[in-house]
Enzyme design. Structure first.
Site, PDB file in Angstrom:
ATOM      1  N   CYS A 130     -53.261 -30.035  37.530  1.00  0.00           N
ATOM      2  CA  CYS A 130     -52.263 -29.689  36.514  1.00  0.00           C
ATOM      3  C   CYS A 130     -50.864 -30.013  37.029  1.00  0.00           C
ATOM      4  CB  CYS A 130     -52.307 -28.200  36.170  1.00  0.00           C
ATOM      5  SG  CYS A 130     -53.823 -27.620  35.402  1.00  0.00           S
ATOM      6  N   ASP A 131     -49.974 -30.320  36.103  1.00  0.00           N
ATOM      7  CA  ASP A 131     -48.564 -30.479  36.455  1.00  0.00           C
ATOM      8  C   ASP A 131     -47.716 -30.200  35.224  1.00  0.00           C
ATOM      9  OD1 ASP A 131     -46.863 -31.645  38.878  1.00  0.00           O
ATOM     10  OD2 ASP A 131     -45.916 -32.271  37.000  1.00  0.00           O
TER      11      ASP A 131
END
Length: 225
Positions: A87-88
């Site tokens: 995730c980012d």
């Protein structure tokens, strides 16, 4: 006897390719106790190379690019037998993309632009099925949530930045910490603002042929690794 998804080992082990405590807390609250393996991705280099190759990128595309890079980096490290989630998050404000502030001065300047206004928090999610004999699915998507910010005074901004919290998170704010008092409303999934959209993760797992309760179930203390 059917297994209890909240007390037994899950059918599918999830690896979280992120050092974010907020993402880990979100998963645990949903009954998922992942193994945490932090990627070694150089985020600035990944973005720079993509910009050179493809030209300007949308904010959501940058978040997805980084999420994919993290997931694939951890998957390539050889931890077979698991599904890896990267995730980012980035904040889009006035058409510009913001991650974590470089220092306190940048955090203060950003909050002076954000106060009384709204931005869009984009979180890229990428799933790599790294289990043997399961097809090796790799897929992702971005969730986007509009965030409305309170009209903070200069003194409030200085005090908030002095806590150090804005330096640790994309966009220089949290919704589940000290910064929660400065978010007046959101449009979209609130989990996404924390850093991980549970509904989107469920959809991605389903697309990979994995049921939600296949990853739910490891008890506390089983996430070490």
């Amino acid at each position: 006897m059917p297994r209890s998804p909240l007390t037994s080992q899950p059918a599918v082990r999830l690896v979280l390719a992120s050092a974010s405590p907020a993402r880990l807390t979100t998963l645990r609250a949903a009954g998922i106790w992942p193994t945490v393996v932090v990627s070694t991705v150089d985020e600035d280099l990944v973005v720079a190379e993509a910009l050179e190759r493809y030209g300007p990128l949308e904010a959501g595309d940058i978040a997805l690019l980084l999420a994919r890079s993290k997931a694939e980096d951890v998957a390539s490290a050889g931890d077979r037998g698991a599904v890896v989630l990267g995730c980012d998050s980035v904040l889009e404000l006035d058409g510009q993309v913001h991650g974590k502030p470089a220092d306190a001065d940048e955090a203060r300047a950003r909050w002076r632009r954000m106060r009384g206004r709204s931005g869009v928090l984009h979180t890229g999610h990428w799933v790599v099925d790294d289990r043997d004999d399961h097809g090796g699915a790799t897929l992702g998507a971005t969730a986007s949530t509009t965030v409305h910010f309170a009209k903070l005074s200069d003194d409030e901004i200085d005090a908030y930045v002095a806590t150090g919290e804005p330096l640790l998170v994309a966009g220089a704010f949290t919704i589940d910490g000290l910064g929660g008092a400065f978010v007046t409303a959101i449009e979209g999934d609130h989990h996404n603002v924390v850093g991980l959209s549970l509904p989107l993760l469920r959809d991605l797992l389903a697309d990979a042929g994995i049921g939600w309760f296949d990853v739910v179930g490891a008890a506390a203390g089983d996430d070490q690794g």
